[in-house]
Structure formats: C-alpha cells, structure tokens
Motif scaffolding. Sequence first.
Motif, PDB file in Angstrom:
ATOM      1  N   VAL A 106      58.906  81.810  10.810  1.00 32.77           N
ATOM      2  CA  VAL A 106      60.097  81.422  10.047  1.00 32.77           C
ATOM      3  C   VAL A 106      59.691  80.732   8.754  1.00 32.77           C
ATOM      4  O   VAL A 106      60.231  81.010   7.677  1.00 32.77           O
ATOM      5  CB  VAL A 106      61.006  80.516  10.891  1.00 32.77           C
ATOM      6  N   ARG A 107      58.723  79.831   8.847  1.00 30.20           N
ATOM      7  CA  ARG A 107      58.271  79.140   7.637  1.00 30.20           C
ATOM      8  C   ARG A 107      57.610  80.107   6.661  1.00 30.20           C
ATOM      9  O   ARG A 107      57.775  79.997   5.443  1.00 30.20           O
ATOM     10  CB  ARG A 107      57.309  78.017   8.017  1.00 30.20           C
ATOM     11  N   GLY A 108      56.847  81.047   7.191  1.00 32.27           N
ATOM     12  CA  GLY A 108      56.237  82.043   6.318  1.00 32.27           C
ATOM     13  C   GLY A 108      57.267  82.897   5.622  1.00 32.27           C
ATOM     14  O   GLY A 108      57.120  83.227   4.430  1.00 32.27           O
ATOM     15  N   ALA A 109      58.337  83.275   6.327  1.00 29.33           N
ATOM     16  CA  ALA A 109      59.403  84.064   5.708  1.00 29.33           C
ATOM     17  C   ALA A 109      60.097  83.271   4.610  1.00 29.33           C
ATOM     18  O   ALA A 109      60.475  83.826   3.572  1.00 29.33           O
ATOM     19  CB  ALA A 109      60.394  84.511   6.776  1.00 29.33           C
ATOM     20  N   LYS A 110      60.277  81.974   4.824  1.00 30.83           N
ATOM     21  CA  LYS A 110      60.884  81.142   3.780  1.00 30.83           C
ATOM     22  C   LYS A 110      60.008  81.099   2.534  1.00 30.83           C
ATOM     23  O   LYS A 110      60.498  81.210   1.405  1.00 30.83           O
ATOM     24  CB  LYS A 110      61.121  79.722   4.306  1.00 30.83           C
ATOM     25  N   MET A 111      58.719  80.933   2.716  1.00 30.86           N
ATOM     26  CA  MET A 111      57.808  80.917   1.568  1.00 30.86           C
ATOM     27  C   MET A 111      57.769  82.266   0.873  1.00 30.86           C
ATOM     28  O   MET A 111      57.646  82.336  -0.355  1.00 30.86           O
ATOM     29  CB  MET A 111      56.412  80.502   2.033  1.00 30.86           C
ATOM     30  N   LEU A 112      57.903  83.349   1.654  1.00 34.27           N
ATOM     31  CA  LEU A 112      57.948  84.681   1.050  1.00 34.27           C
ATOM     32  C   LEU A 112      59.176  84.830   0.162  1.00 34.27           C
ATOM     33  O   LEU A 112      59.097  85.384  -0.942  1.00 34.27           O
ATOM     34  CB  LEU A 112      57.958  85.741   2.144  1.00 34.27           C
ATOM     35  N   ALA A 126      51.035  82.695   4.183  1.00 37.00           N
ATOM     36  CA  ALA A 126      51.969  81.636   4.567  1.00 37.00           C
ATOM     37  C   ALA A 126      52.029  81.480   6.077  1.00 37.00           C
ATOM     38  O   ALA A 126      52.072  80.366   6.601  1.00 37.00           O
ATOM     39  CB  ALA A 126      53.359  81.934   3.996  1.00 37.00           C
ATOM     40  N   VAL A 127      52.022  82.597   6.800  1.00 33.33           N
ATOM     41  CA  VAL A 127      52.084  82.531   8.265  1.00 33.33           C
ATOM     42  C   VAL A 127      50.811  81.891   8.812  1.00 33.33           C
ATOM     43  O   VAL A 127      50.860  81.082   9.749  1.00 33.33           O
ATOM     44  CB  VAL A 127      52.307  83.934   8.852  1.00 33.33           C
ATOM     45  N   VAL A 128      49.650  82.244   8.252  1.00 37.18           N
ATOM     46  CA  VAL A 128      48.391  81.668   8.729  1.00 37.18           C
ATOM     47  C   VAL A 128      48.368  80.164   8.507  1.00 37.18           C
ATOM     48  O   VAL A 128      48.015  79.371   9.402  1.00 37.18           O
ATOM     49  CB  VAL A 128      47.199  82.344   8.032  1.00 37.18           C
ATOM     50  N   VAL A 129      48.726  79.732   7.298  1.00 41.47           N
ATOM     51  CA  VAL A 129      48.748  78.293   7.012  1.00 41.47           C
ATOM     52  C   VAL A 129      49.741  77.576   7.931  1.00 41.47           C
ATOM     53  O   VAL A 129      49.451  76.507   8.500  1.00 41.47           O
ATOM     54  CB  VAL A 129      49.096  78.051   5.538  1.00 41.47           C
ATOM     55  N   HIS A 174      52.453  97.598  -5.979  1.00 43.50           N
ATOM     56  CA  HIS A 174      51.672  96.368  -6.116  1.00 43.50           C
ATOM     57  C   HIS A 174      52.520  95.136  -5.789  1.00 43.50           C
ATOM     58  O   HIS A 174      52.007  94.144  -5.254  1.00 43.50           O
ATOM     59  CB  HIS A 174      51.092  96.260  -7.533  1.00 43.50           C
ATOM     60  N   TRP A 175      53.799  95.218  -6.114  1.00 42.16           N
ATOM     61  CA  TRP A 175      54.680  94.081  -5.794  1.00 42.16           C
ATOM     62  C   TRP A 175      54.785  93.898  -4.287  1.00 42.16           C
ATOM     63  O   TRP A 175      54.712  92.774  -3.770  1.00 42.16           O
ATOM     64  CB  TRP A 175      56.070  94.333  -6.403  1.00 42.16           C
ATOM     65  N   LEU A 176      54.951  94.990  -3.532  1.00 39.95           N
ATOM     66  CA  LEU A 176      55.025  94.903  -2.079  1.00 39.95           C
ATOM     67  C   LEU A 176      53.703  94.405  -1.491  1.00 39.95           C
ATOM     68  O   LEU A 176      53.694  93.623  -0.529  1.00 39.95           O
ATOM     69  CB  LEU A 176      55.380  96.268  -1.490  1.00 39.95           C
ATOM     70  N   MET A 177      52.582  94.837  -2.067  1.00 39.75           N
ATOM     71  CA  MET A 177      51.293  94.353  -1.589  1.00 39.75           C
ATOM     72  C   MET A 177      51.149  92.856  -1.829  1.00 39.75           C
ATOM     73  O   MET A 177      50.647  92.120  -0.962  1.00 39.75           O
ATOM     74  CB  MET A 177      50.158  95.116  -2.283  1.00 39.75           C
ATOM     75  N   ALA A 178      51.594  92.382  -2.992  1.00 38.55           N
ATOM     76  CA  ALA A 178      51.521  90.949  -3.284  1.00 38.55           C
ATOM     77  C   ALA A 178      52.387  90.146  -2.313  1.00 38.55           C
ATOM     78  O   ALA A 178      51.984  89.084  -1.820  1.00 38.55           O
ATOM     79  CB  ALA A 178      51.953  90.690  -4.730  1.00 38.55           C
ATOM     80  N   MET A 179      53.591  90.659  -2.016  1.00 35.66           N
ATOM     81  CA  MET A 179      54.467  89.967  -1.074  1.00 35.66           C
ATOM     82  C   MET A 179      53.871  89.955   0.332  1.00 35.66           C
ATOM     83  O   MET A 179      53.999  88.972   1.076  1.00 35.66           O
ATOM     84  CB  MET A 179      55.845  90.633  -1.055  1.00 35.66           C
ATOM     85  N   ALA A 180      53.195  91.036   0.730  1.00 31.88           N
ATOM     86  CA  ALA A 180      52.561  91.085   2.045  1.00 31.88           C
ATOM     87  C   ALA A 180      51.436  90.056   2.141  1.00 31.88           C
ATOM     88  O   ALA A 180      51.276  89.378   3.165  1.00 31.88           O
ATOM     89  CB  ALA A 180      52.025  92.487   2.311  1.00 31.88           C
TER      90      ALA A 180
END
Length: 461
Positions: free
Chosen positions: A19-25, A56-59, A44-50
Amino acid sequence: MTEPLSLPRQRLHPLTPLVRGAKMLFLAAVAVSWRGLSDLGLEHWLMAMAVVLVGAVVVSAVLWAFTGYEVVGRELRVHEGLLSRRVRTIPLERVQAIDVVRPALARVFGLAELRLEVIGGSKAEAPLAYLTLAGATALRARLLGLATGAAPAEPAAERPLFAVDNGRLLVAQLLTPHLVAVPVGAAFVIWPALVHPDWTLIGAASTITAFLGVFQLPVRRVLDEWDFRIAADAAALRLRQGLLNKRSQSVPPRRVQSVKVTWPLLWQGLGWARAHIDVAGYGGNGDEQLRAGTLAPAAATGETTAVAAIVLGAAVDPRPGPHPIDAAALPFSGPPPRARWLAPLSWSRIGVAVTDDVVAVREGVLTRELVAVPLARVQSVRVVQGPWQRLLGLATVTVDTAGGLHATARLRDAADAYRLAGELAARSRTARRTFSARLAAARSVAAPPPANAAENPQPPA
C-alpha cells in the motif's frame, strides 16, 4: 484495582509495504506529469514507474520488518527504525481521541490506519498504518477503554444522535462564498482565453488551477462530510464520515474543550446551521483540525443546537444518561450602550451567559456564532483593554482552554469585566471538583461488582 493485561508486540499488516509503495508510485506519477510522459515515451515511462514501485515496496518492506507495537499497562509503545532504533511511549491518559481512517487505496485491501491524538501534539501521534479493519477497531476499543476507564461497548449499544442529510449537504456547499464567486472567477479566467485563443500548456494549467482553487474547499467538504453520523456509548462519541476516505473518530466527551455553532449568512434564510467541537490534541493544519472537529456539517437550527446540547451536556456530566445543555437558550447579557461606538452593527448581538457548568458567548452580524465552554475545561481567564476601550471604560474577557477555540466576551463594562473574570475563575474551580465527583460516580456505576459479592450475595434486610 487490577492492572490491565498487556498486549504482546505485534507487527503491522503484511500488505502495508504494498500500500505504501502504491502511494509513492502515485506521487511519482504526479511529479513526472504528462510532460514527462511525452518526453520519455510510454514504454520508458512505464519502466520508470515499475522501478519506482519495486524500490518503494522494498524500502517499505524493510521498514515494516522493524516496526511493531505493544500495549504495556496503560501505555502504547511503538517500535520503529532500522539503523537508529527508537521506541515511542504514549501514556493513554494523554489520549484525546482515537481515529480509524480508511484511505481509498487502503480500502481496496481491507486495511485501515489507527491515529492517536494527544495533548500538545503537532500531528497524529504514532499512527499505525496499516491494520485490518477489524484489528484497528478492536485495538481502538482496547486503548479507549484503558484511556477512559470505561469498558468498550458493543456497536449495538451505541445511541444514534445525528445523521446528515446528504442532499442538504450538497445544497449547503452551493451556498458558500467560494461558489458564489464562481461566475466572477470564471469570467476572469475565460475572458483572456477568448481574447487570445492560442492556448498553451501553461495557459491551460493556469485555467485548471484557477477552477480547482475555487471548487477545492466545497468539494473537499462534501467528500469529507458525506454520510456524516454521530452516535454515543458509555466510553465515547462515535463520529463517522467520508465518501472516498472513510473516517471513524472516537472522542471521549470529557476531552471536548468547547462547542461552536455557526449560522452562515446564506444559510440563515433557510434556518440552517453547523456545529463543531474543539478537542485538544488534534494536530495538523487548520483544515485537518476543522475536519476532525465536525459535529453537524449542515442541519436545521433545531437539530444542530440539539446535538450540540447533548455533546455539551456529556462533556460536563459523564454520568449515564443524557444531560443536555442548550447554550443557545441561556439568558445572555449584552454590553453597555456605549459599546456601539466600537461595534455599531454587532453590539446588540454580543452577549455572554454563565451557569455553574458552562460559559457561552455569542456575536456576529453577517455570520452569527455561539461558543460554549465547559467551566471544568477552563485553563485561564484574561481581561484585555485596548486604548479605545480604556477611553470608553470597556474591556474584553477571554476564556482560554487547552484547545484552539476560546470564548471571548467583548466590550463589557470594565468593572463588570473584572467581576466576570473573578466569577469565572471561582466557578471553574468548583466545576472541576464537581466534574471529578461526577466522573467517580460514573466509574463506580460502570465498574463490575466484586467477585466475592457475586458469589456471596447478602440476604435481604
């Protein structure tokens, strides 16, 4: 008296990092904007968002692994930190309110955030994000019971006090100064576009920003106050509201510092009013405090004053049963006639009323206001005189509380102002002793009988 059982250390919900990773995304996508999309290209935009999402999820997962909470006695302890470990200890006696907040994204996963508001905090203390909804509700009931000394009640035991009419809420927001100014603002924005039809990205963004600035507050009020409901039980007032982000507040009545009823100019012809409560400890900016203190967003005057009377009575008398205090019906005394030199339009509407339990003040010309403060919550009483007031022999008496809302009796006769200040100080001391006695009586009624008394009942006389 037995000590409360401790709750062993527990972690937040395992979906918290996602959830936190999705918020940061989402924040990253907003920061990049459509201009970044056009520069990078869709792939490239989709790759950057991925990459942002994975990072974000790892952190968040690493932080989640080192975050936990536990209840020890009458304290909530929150453990957090990776390199620098820290433990925040929150004495539950300092808790003013406990909220269960369900942001739109968290609701997708069935999660909720628990927020504790304490005296002197600039923001929510140690928010627990995220827990399951059932877990957050159960933990709130446990913490609230420890904070107030009252056993948590079942939902069926709640007594409904007020429910907003959503249709009236929409109409009420159409009768605000922000939306009344919409035609003028629209003409101001659209006219240059008609004169110079060559639209640019900056011009379009400025136009959209201008309209958002006009509609932001009314729309946010509707989203925040949609389906607003109030109920009460033995432990707290239960306030529920929100369309996208669901919010459930639990406010012990004795934490209420003051009650305010407002009659906006455009609502007066319809006989509508709104009410707020001031609870010490709610942090955040003014909008957050306003959202947290809503008592009746839009209702008929009779409904608004009735719910305000019930809440004010509960703040004064914690014993079982309703003890309403209708501050609007109290006998108000106005300022002397010479006060019209300083307030020619409003002097006749200024007034103050004092009882053994509350002090209430009223004033206003275009927008009328009524503020009532339980005398047991009074922190200090001040008498202030400006140069023009000294010239006319007038003074202002201000009653301070632990919250941000104060009761101000303006333009009193100077001698009467000092007399009123002394009376308020004396009555507040008596009110605190009276409230302590009532609270002790309420707790004795709520406490279960001793085990030996249940096993060995006394024979009737």
